[in-house]
Design an enzyme around this catalytic site. Structure first.
Site, PDB file in Angstrom:
ATOM      1  NE  ARG A   1      -3.882  -2.452   1.568  1.00  0.00           N
ATOM      2  CZ  ARG A   1      -3.686  -3.600   2.198  1.00  0.00           C
ATOM      3  NH1 ARG A   1      -2.817  -3.682   3.184  1.00  0.00           N
ATOM      4  NH2 ARG A   1      -4.345  -4.682   1.853  1.00  0.00           N
TER       5      ARG A   1
ATOM      6  CD  GLU B   1      -6.754 -14.003   7.515  1.00  0.00           C
ATOM      7  OE1 GLU B   1      -7.519 -13.739   8.452  1.00  0.00           O
ATOM      8  OE2 GLU B   1      -6.038 -13.139   6.978  1.00  0.00           O
TER       9      GLU B   1
ATOM     10  CG  ASP C   1     -11.832 -12.824   8.658  1.00  0.00           C
ATOM     11  OD1 ASP C   1     -10.964 -12.269   9.349  1.00  0.00           O
ATOM     12  OD2 ASP C   1     -11.674 -13.098   7.458  1.00  0.00           O
TER      13      ASP C   1
END
Lengths: 553, 252
Positions: free
Chosen positions: A134, A196, A305
């Site tokens: 990013r 994750e 999540d």
């Protein structure tokens, strides 16, 4: 009495005055970053300043003239997959990254490239959701980039050569960095991804000259630390809590604010009883020591999540008649929050999209959870009411702007997960609520030229939320879902985009569409604005192109 | 000659075995593969296996994979340039993943039978009356899709669902669309694509239209398929034969 020519000169002078002249290139000192709002010709940090409001004081482009925006230059690159980079602009030079970990320095006026730096990412790097990066942070004459293989690289902004390279964590355990570092005074603050993969997340501050660690805050407290008792036995060791989006900083309180990701395993909360601090929380850390000052947990014992990896937006507003230092937050879990950022006190919480995993808040701001029966839909769905894409706040309108997913739900499946180093630690899965088996449904990023879903699987919208009430001031609906961030300006504009490939200028007060251009590729980051030689520019990345607009002379 | 003959025999018997043994992949393997897929693959590839551009695992659309061994090799080595990590699975786990992908992500356990393709062709062209709408190549009447590669694109259970329950099985994209324009014209056809400002469709004569939503007076997406249900209209054997024929159509 003024002549017509005199009026014209006055008008030109006013226009020029409204856009500060580009200063000669200088080092980006910590003081400059702190005063970023005072030099709106530059875009010095990820969020456009420490408050992360993505609010620009530039006023040359207005609701009245925005229709005249023209494309000035395009940077087209060989980016495979969505391009999520947030460019910086410093004294006329733009720094932008592309997948996986390249940095490009270019002339922000013409798009001509000065240099390109290529980092060789380890082939063993593990990321759940794409080889994203990013962007870079800047301090002095140095750029700082996190890498997919969990390093931080320092690069000379003048030459594009590497100064140092530091591994922050073991990539074989699933650690990675996709976020933009945050420069705070004399430190480079970085959060790790890998939620994750059963990591134990952390945020760390580095010495800008050497990359040496100055402090480290584990997002999952270990034995003896406060909050450790919110984990059963050894569950904390693989408790997740990534920190994959850039935080914010309040110099007046000397506090850094950071959103923390989901617990591990993602979808099977029964496997990790307890609140699972500090997952799905915002933490306030002392900028000098990294010590926890306060926290607020949005989703205790998360079953869905709902990463809290949104950018903390800091605002000084009137709250119940008194000036207040607050934090505004539209969370993946579907609620909009106002918190007192000095103390972490919960001031307001209200759903901004359909929410059925909880029914309301208790007096302390803790959600009253209402788990849905097995096989029934949970709203918002797995990607959330919003996600990592940055929102904006405009002090002039007093409104908070966010891209949201509406009418989007998921059906979850829970399974016992076994931790294995470097493997996905998911605990089940989810499917998007849809009208027929095999229906295409929205997930992460658009993968095709064709939009082959319908409103029954969810749609996107830009929302303007009034922080005083938590209610919508306006809604700008889109047919497809959106992952575009927001930019807002003092002249009363909101810039954003979406998956359909349009970049929009909306009226910040009303949400009315004032201008759009079709760029043919999905917009997965917020537009930015800057100025050079008295001219205001707006840059946006769509698909594989970075397009820069301005008004014609 | 002998060698060639043997090879043909092996190929034929291989196919026969595949048919009686659920394409050679056991239900237990498929279920085990489903679990591994959910835990390790779904985050990137998505619940339907179609979340990566150009790849649709449940529809057997890959970028570089042809054989089962290719799937195993790709999973084991990863594709660094695309951000896919290398996974270190045991051989049995790899077999399960392959089984799950090859089953077309069918976790329902819906029973189906594949019969004789030649007899199925006769049903398709005769009693079924399928050729009234489905052309051998390209779209037919009512935008009925070409079935020339349906065996490659769809799994047997899916095809069976389309035949027996066309309304339930119809994907939103396949819904018959009826658009009345402000100028009074009405267009009926199939929606191809849509965004906030426009909709693209193919009308019943197969002409392409792109319509600005600003010009639309009314816009209906029908929930009833143009295709009739064949439930109760075909015998079990005829249905199995028809399925055998359709699954054999793999394109050129």
């Amino acid at each position: 009495m003024r002549t017509a020519l005199g009026w014209a000169f006055a008008l030109i002078a006013a226009l020029v005055m409204s856009v500060p002249q580009a200063a000669p290139a200088a080092e980006v000192s910590a003081a400059r970053i702190q005063g970023a709002a005072g030099e709106p010709q530059n875009w010095l940090t990820y969020g456009g300043g420490y408050s992360s409001q993505r609010y620009s004081a530039l006023t040359q482009i207005t609701p009245a003239n925005v229709k005249g925006l023209k494309s000035q230059w395009v940077l087209q690159d060989n980016v495979i997959g969505v391009w999520q980079s947030n460019p910086l602009v410093v004294d006329g030079v733009m720094y932008v990254t592309q997948r996986p970990n390249d940095v490009i320095a270019l002339d922000a006026k013409t798009g001509k490239v000065f240099w390109q730096y290529r980092y060789t990412t380890s082939p063993d790097a593990k990321v759940c959701c794409g080889s994203n990066n990013r962007g870079v942070a800047m301090l002095g004459d140095t750029l700082y980039m996190g890498t997919l293989d969990a390093h931080v690289v320092a690069i000379d902004a003048r030459t594009g050569t590497k100064l140092w390279d530091k591994a922050l964590a073991d990539l074989n355990l699933g650690y990675s960095i996709t976020m933009v570092p945050l420069v705070v005074k004399d430190k480079i603050v970085v959060g790790l991804g890998g939620g994750e993969f059963g990591i134990r997340g952390f945020i760390t501050a580095l010495d800008p000259k050497t990359g040496d660690e100055k402090w480290k805050f584990y997002t999952i407290p270990g034995p003896g630390e406060p909050g450790h008792d919110t984990w059963r036995e050894t569950d904390w060791e693989h408790g997740g809590g990534s920190a994959w989006v850039t935080g914010s900083y309040d110099p007046s309180l000397n506090l850094i604010y950071w959103g923390i990701g989901n617990p591990g395993p993602d979808w099977n909360a029964a496997q990790r009883p307890g609140d699972n601090l500090y997952t799905d929380s915002v933490v306030a850390l002392d900028a000098d020591t990294g010590k926890l000052k306060w926290h607020y947990q949005f989703t205790p014992n998360d079953n869905y999540d709902y990463d809290s990896v949104q950018v903390p937006v800091l605002a000084d507003i009137a709250w119940q008649g008194k000036p207040a230092k607050v934090m505004l937050w539209a969370n993946r879990n579907g609620n909009f929050y106002v918190l007192d950022r000095a103390t972490g006190k919960f001031l307001l919480g209200a759903p901004f999209v359909k929410v059925n995993w909880m029914s309301g808040f208790d007096a302390n701001g803790r959600p009253i959870q209402t788990p849905q029966p097995t096989g029934a839909a949970t709203y918002p769905g797995n990607q959330g009411g919003t996600n990592w894409f940055p929102p904006a706040f405009n002090p002039k309108t007093g409104l908070f702007y966010v891209s949201a997913w509406e009418n989007y739900g998921s059906i979850y499946r829970r399974e016992q997960a076994t931790y294995e180093p470097g493997k996905v630690f998911g605990g089940g899965g989810q499917s998007v609520v849809s009208p027929a088996p095999g229906t295409p449904t929205p997930g992460i990023g658009r993968k095709s030229l064709i939009n082959n879903w319908t409103s029954e699987t969810g749609n996107g919208a830009v929302l303007a939320i009034d922080p005083q009430s938590g209610k919508r001031a306006w809604t700008f609906p889109q047919f497809d879902v959106t992952e575009a961030g927001l930019l807002t300006t003092a002249s009363g504009l909101v810039f954003t985009g979406g998956r359909e490939g349009y970049v929009y200028a909306l009226d910040a007060k009303t949400g009315k569409e004032l201008w759009k251009a079709h760029l043919g590729g999905q917009i997965n980051m917020a537009p930015i604005t800057y100025a050079i030689d008295g001219k205001q520019y707006v840059s946006v990345i769509a698909g594989r192109t970075l397009v820069t607009f301005s008004l014609d002379n | 000659m002998l060698c060639g003959g043997l090879a043909v025999l092996a190929a034929v018997s291989g196919r026969a075995i595949a048919q009686v043994e659920d394409h050679g992949y056991s239900a237990a393997d498929i279920q085990a593969g489903f679990k591994i897929y959910s835990a390790q693959c779904q985050l990137c590839h998505g619940p339907n296996g179609d979340q990566i551009a150009g790849i649709n695992l449940s529809r057997q659309r890959f970028k570089r994979v042809v054989s089962d061994d290719d799937i195993k090799a790709t999973v084991s080595s990863g594709i660094v340039s695309a951000g896919m990590p290398a996974f270190r699975f045991q051989p049995a786990e790899l077999n399960s993943i392959v089984a799950f992908i090859r089953s077309g992500f069918d976790t329902s356990g819906t029973p189906f039978k594949l019969g004789d393709a030649a007899r199925g062709k006769a049903v398709f062209e005769g009693k079924g009356g399928c050729t009234a709408c489905h052309a051998p190549q390209g779209e037919g009447r009512f935008n009925a899709p070409s079935l020339s590669a349906v065996g490659a694109a769809r799994q047997p259970v899916e095809i069976q669902r389309y035949i027996l329950e066309p309304n339930k099985a119809m994907l939103p994209l396949n819904r018959p669309v009826s658009i009345t324009l402000k100028d009074g014209r009405t267009l009926k056809g199939r929606r191809l694509n849509e965004d906030s400002y426009s909709v693209q469709l193919r009308d019943e004569t197969l002409r392409l239209h792109s319509i600005a939503k600003a010009d639309i007076k009314s816009y209906e997406l029908g929930k009833t398929s143009n295709m009739p249900s064949y439930a109760g209209k075909l015998s079990d054997t005829e249905l199995a034969d028809l399925l055998g024929y359709l699954t054999s159509l793999k394109g050129s």
